[in-house]
Write a protein that holds these residues in place. Structure first.
Motif, PDB file in Angstrom:
ATOM      1  N   GLY A   1       0.803  -1.219   0.000  1.00 47.34           N
ATOM      2  CA  GLY A   1       0.000   0.000   0.000  1.00 47.34           C
ATOM      3  C   GLY A   1       0.836   1.269   0.000  1.00 47.34           C
ATOM      4  N   ILE A   2       0.306   2.306  -0.654  1.00 48.84           N
ATOM      5  CA  ILE A   2       0.948   3.622  -0.633  1.00 48.84           C
ATOM      6  C   ILE A   2      -0.075   4.669  -0.212  1.00 48.84           C
ATOM      7  N   TYR A   3       0.432   5.768   0.321  1.00 43.52           N
ATOM      8  CA  TYR A   3      -0.407   6.917   0.655  1.00 43.52           C
ATOM      9  C   TYR A   3       0.053   8.065  -0.226  1.00 43.52           C
ATOM     10  N   VAL A   4      -0.901   8.702  -0.895  1.00 44.04           N
ATOM     11  CA  VAL A   4      -0.572   9.715  -1.892  1.00 44.04           C
ATOM     12  C   VAL A   4      -1.234  11.039  -1.512  1.00 44.04           C
ATOM     13  N   CYS A   5      -0.449  12.112  -1.472  1.00 47.94           N
ATOM     14  CA  CYS A   5      -1.031  13.434  -1.218  1.00 47.94           C
ATOM     15  C   CYS A   5      -0.412  14.446  -2.175  1.00 47.94           C
ATOM     16  N   ARG A   6      -1.106  15.534  -2.352  1.00 49.82           N
ATOM     17  CA  ARG A   6      -0.673  16.510  -3.349  1.00 49.82           C
ATOM     18  C   ARG A   6       0.056  17.681  -2.678  1.00 49.82           C
ATOM     19  N   VAL A   7       1.118  18.110  -3.324  1.00 55.98           N
ATOM     20  CA  VAL A   7       1.835  19.288  -2.827  1.00 55.98           C
ATOM     21  C   VAL A   7       0.982  20.510  -3.151  1.00 55.98           C
ATOM     22  N   ILE A   8       0.609  21.246  -2.107  1.00 52.71           N
ATOM     23  CA  ILE A   8      -0.232  22.437  -2.269  1.00 52.71           C
ATOM     24  C   ILE A   8       0.632  23.686  -2.326  1.00 52.71           C
ATOM     25  N   ASP A   9       1.684  23.672  -1.546  1.00 58.62           N
ATOM     26  CA  ASP A   9       2.516  24.869  -1.435  1.00 58.62           C
ATOM     27  C   ASP A   9       3.962  24.436  -1.243  1.00 58.62           C
ATOM     28  N   ARG A  10       4.834  25.304  -1.707  1.00 57.28           N
ATOM     29  CA  ARG A  10       6.269  25.072  -1.508  1.00 57.28           C
ATOM     30  C   ARG A  10       6.796  26.296  -0.791  1.00 57.28           C
ATOM     31  N   LYS A  11       7.313  26.102   0.407  1.00 60.43           N
ATOM     32  CA  LYS A  11       7.760  27.247   1.196  1.00 60.43           C
ATOM     33  C   LYS A  11       9.206  27.064   1.605  1.00 60.43           C
ATOM     34  N   ILE A  12       9.881  28.177   1.712  1.00 58.61           N
ATOM     35  CA  ILE A  12      11.243  28.094   2.222  1.00 58.61           C
ATOM     36  C   ILE A  12      11.305  28.940   3.485  1.00 58.61           C
ATOM     37  N   SER A  13      11.622  28.270   4.580  1.00 54.54           N
ATOM     38  CA  SER A  13      11.713  28.978   5.853  1.00 54.54           C
ATOM     39  C   SER A  13      13.152  28.933   6.338  1.00 54.54           C
ATOM     40  N   ARG A  14      13.768  30.067   6.346  1.00 56.31           N
ATOM     41  CA  ARG A  14      15.161  30.179   6.817  1.00 56.31           C
ATOM     42  C   ARG A  14      16.043  29.109   6.192  1.00 56.31           C
ATOM     43  N   GLY A  15      15.874  28.957   4.891  1.00 54.46           N
ATOM     44  CA  GLY A  15      16.747  28.058   4.146  1.00 54.46           C
ATOM     45  C   GLY A  15      16.239  26.631   4.032  1.00 54.46           C
ATOM     46  N   GLN A  16      15.216  26.269   4.804  1.00 52.87           N
ATOM     47  CA  GLN A  16      14.717  24.887   4.750  1.00 52.87           C
ATOM     48  C   GLN A  16      13.464  24.808   3.869  1.00 52.87           C
ATOM     49  N   VAL A  17      13.430  23.807   2.983  1.00 50.20           N
ATOM     50  CA  VAL A  17      12.304  23.651   2.062  1.00 50.20           C
ATOM     51  C   VAL A  17      11.191  22.850   2.740  1.00 50.20           C
ATOM     52  N   PHE A  18       9.973  23.384   2.687  1.00 54.60           N
ATOM     53  CA  PHE A  18       8.794  22.676   3.182  1.00 54.60           C
ATOM     54  C   PHE A  18       7.826  22.453   2.034  1.00 54.60           C
ATOM     55  N   LEU A  19       7.475  21.215   1.791  1.00 51.17           N
ATOM     56  CA  LEU A  19       6.419  20.896   0.832  1.00 51.17           C
ATOM     57  C   LEU A  19       5.159  20.696   1.659  1.00 51.17           C
ATOM     58  N   VAL A  20       4.222  21.640   1.524  1.00 49.99           N
ATOM     59  CA  VAL A  20       2.989  21.553   2.310  1.00 49.99           C
ATOM     60  C   VAL A  20       1.958  20.807   1.464  1.00 49.99           C
ATOM     61  N   THR A  21       1.441  19.707   1.988  1.00 49.26           N
ATOM     62  CA  THR A  21       0.542  18.849   1.204  1.00 49.26           C
ATOM     63  C   THR A  21      -0.873  18.870   1.772  1.00 49.26           C
ATOM     64  N   ASP A  22      -1.782  18.229   1.016  1.00 51.62           N
ATOM     65  CA  ASP A  22      -3.157  18.112   1.508  1.00 51.62           C
ATOM     66  C   ASP A  22      -3.347  16.867   2.379  1.00 51.62           C
ATOM     67  N   GLY A  23      -2.253  16.160   2.663  1.00 51.30           N
ATOM     68  CA  GLY A  23      -2.344  14.982   3.543  1.00 51.30           C
ATOM     69  C   GLY A  23      -1.498  15.185   4.771  1.00 51.30           C
ATOM     70  N   GLY A  24      -1.641  14.294   5.738  1.00 47.61           N
ATOM     71  CA  GLY A  24      -0.842  14.458   6.944  1.00 47.61           C
ATOM     72  C   GLY A  24      -1.187  13.441   8.011  1.00 47.61           C
ATOM     73  N   LEU A  25      -0.898  13.817   9.249  1.00 42.92           N
ATOM     74  CA  LEU A  25      -1.019  12.830  10.335  1.00 42.92           C
ATOM     75  C   LEU A  25      -2.460  12.412  10.597  1.00 42.92           C
ATOM     76  N   HIS A  26      -3.423  13.247  10.196  1.00 44.42           N
ATOM     77  CA  HIS A  26      -4.825  12.876  10.419  1.00 44.42           C
ATOM     78  C   HIS A  26      -5.206  11.681   9.544  1.00 44.42           C
ATOM     79  N   HIS A  27      -4.453  11.464   8.449  1.00 44.63           N
ATOM     80  CA  HIS A  27      -4.700  10.308   7.575  1.00 44.63           C
ATOM     81  C   HIS A  27      -3.719   9.179   7.822  1.00 44.63           C
TER      82      HIS A  27
END
Ligand SMILES: *Cc1c(COP(=O)(O)O)cnc(C)c1O
Length: 412
Positions: free
Chosen positions: A298-324
């Protein structure tokens, strides 16, 4: 099969990243996502499930029955797909019992374990004619009281809290003080009580722990379980017809983990079958596997909604997460948080990489699917994939937290 291997992780046995990204059941992830119609989703691959069951069947001695423990993944389609290829099903609630029966499992080979079974649950299980793994003397008393009103004698096995512990298990379920089963040293008394009840004694259930990657430790726990069952058999009111050795075969999740040596586990089981103690000569040995049968399919698939850079670190913000997917966030039994294998499934294998963290939309720092992992460079619209997500995924997650929609599931 050569699988994809996120940096530091074991190569995946079933899923590959090719020139068009991740392949799932012969289609690209983008094609699959278009078919599903929305993200996030879980996908379970039939071919992977079948390959794993075939491998287990081929390795284990034929005398040992293979059951599927539904709680690992209770999706009715999945259960139905698996039911046709295993000897039986194990359930942990009445809802799972109904799923098992609807999947067409033979009543003789359905069993029900779990502490805190209510009177109503015990009655429904007894009426269905399945085997009840009793976890306390109270459960025996309730069944004994119900028995005169039932068409047949309730079938029971004693779940024993062993007097040994499983070494190196991810989640210990036996040994020491535990809410599971009846302490081994109290079982003779329990059996004496059972002997006076209108119940059919069928055997023992001895399960020491989940997520074990050490074949030698599993083999040792199984040897100990057989020896314990043989000792307890002398106090039993009837022959031990079944000895359920539980599940617990592990899969590699984290960097550095190595897949379980199934051949070594199987060799241990062949020895157990060849050297049965006289008291267990006619016992049906059974293993009930959850994670090992479905986890890697099995795989879990979520979509990247936003790409943010905070103080040099890349964050891919998705529509999935710990609630799933609580387990991938590190909050389902992990002591130190480590990354599950994560890939960007919409990028080719040879695309440029970067270090990025994959997070969800929840307002908590715990909502982390990958912490500074090496991933293909992703943009909004790309799909992030958590591998090893077939077991203890959706059904082991707090779906209500923040009231986002629940993920869909598909068997492909
Ligand atoms: C959860 C559970 C299993 C399955 O365990 P896995 O580690 O997924 O193989 C088997 N038996 C019982 C009683 C369980 O509670």
């Amino acid at each position: 099969m050569t699988g994809t291997a996120p940096r530091g992780h074991a190569p995946h046995p079933f899923f590959t990243v090719g020139a068009h990204g991740l392949l799932v059941a012969g289609q690209t992830l983008s094609e699959l996502a278009a078919r599903v119609g929305r993200t996030p989703f879980y996908a379970y691959e039939r071919a992977a499930i079948d390959a794993r069951i075939r491998a287990v069947r081929a390795a284990l001695p034929r005398e040992v029955h293979l059951h599927y423990a539904i709680k690992a993944n209770p999706l009715p389609e999945v259960v139905k797909h698996i039911a046709g290829q295993v000897d039986g099903l194990d359930v942990a609630s009445v809802a799972e019992l109904r799923i098992a029966l609807a999947a067409g499992a033979p009543v003789q080979e359905v069993s029900f374990a779990g502490p805190g079974k209510t009177d109503l649950e015990l009655e429904e299980a007894a009426r269905a004619g399945i085997l009840i793994n009793v976890e306390s003397e109270r459960e025996l008393n309730v069944l004994s009281r119900l028995a005169p009103r039932l068409p047949g004698k309730p079938r029971v096995a004693i779940r024993v809290n062993p007097d040994f512990e499983l070494k190196t298990s991810g989640m210990k379920m036996g040994g020491g003080p535990k809410p599971f089963g009846i302490d081994a040293e109290r079982v003779p008394e329990t059996l004496a009580m059972l002997a006076r009840m209108p119940l059919q004694f069928e055997g023992f259930h001895i399960f020491s722990g989940s997520q074990n990657l050490q074949a030698a430790a599993i083999a040792e726990a199984q040897r100990n379980a057989v020896a314990l069952a043989a000792r307890l058999a002398s106090a039993a009111p009837a022959p031990v017809r079944v000895l359920n050795l539980g599940g617990g075969f592990g899969i590699p999740y984290f960097p550095g983990e190595v897949p379980l040596d199934l051949a070594e586990v199987a060799a241990g089981m062949r020895e157990l079958v060849a050297q049965r103690p006289p008291a267990l000569r006619d016992s049906q040995y059974t293993v009930e596997l959850g994670r090992y049968l479905i986890g890697e399919a099995g795989i879990y698939v979520c979509r990247v909604i936003d790409r943010k850079i905070s103080r040099g670190q890349v964050f891919l913000v998705t529509d999935g997460g710990l609630h799933h997917h609580l387990a991938a966030s590190g909050n389902f039994g992990q002591v130190l948080r480590k990354n599950y294998p994560v890939v960007i499934g919409t990028r080719p294998a040879d695309s440029a990489t970067e270090v990025a963290s994959v997070v969800g939309p929840l307002c908590t720092p715990l909502d982390l699917l990958a912490d500074r992992a090496v991933l293909s460079r992703a943009e909004p619209g790309d799909l992030a994939v958590v591998l090893q997500s077939g077991a203890y995924g959706r059904s082991a997650s707090p779906l209500g937290f923040l009231s986002h929609p629940a993920p869909t599931e598909i068997l492909v």
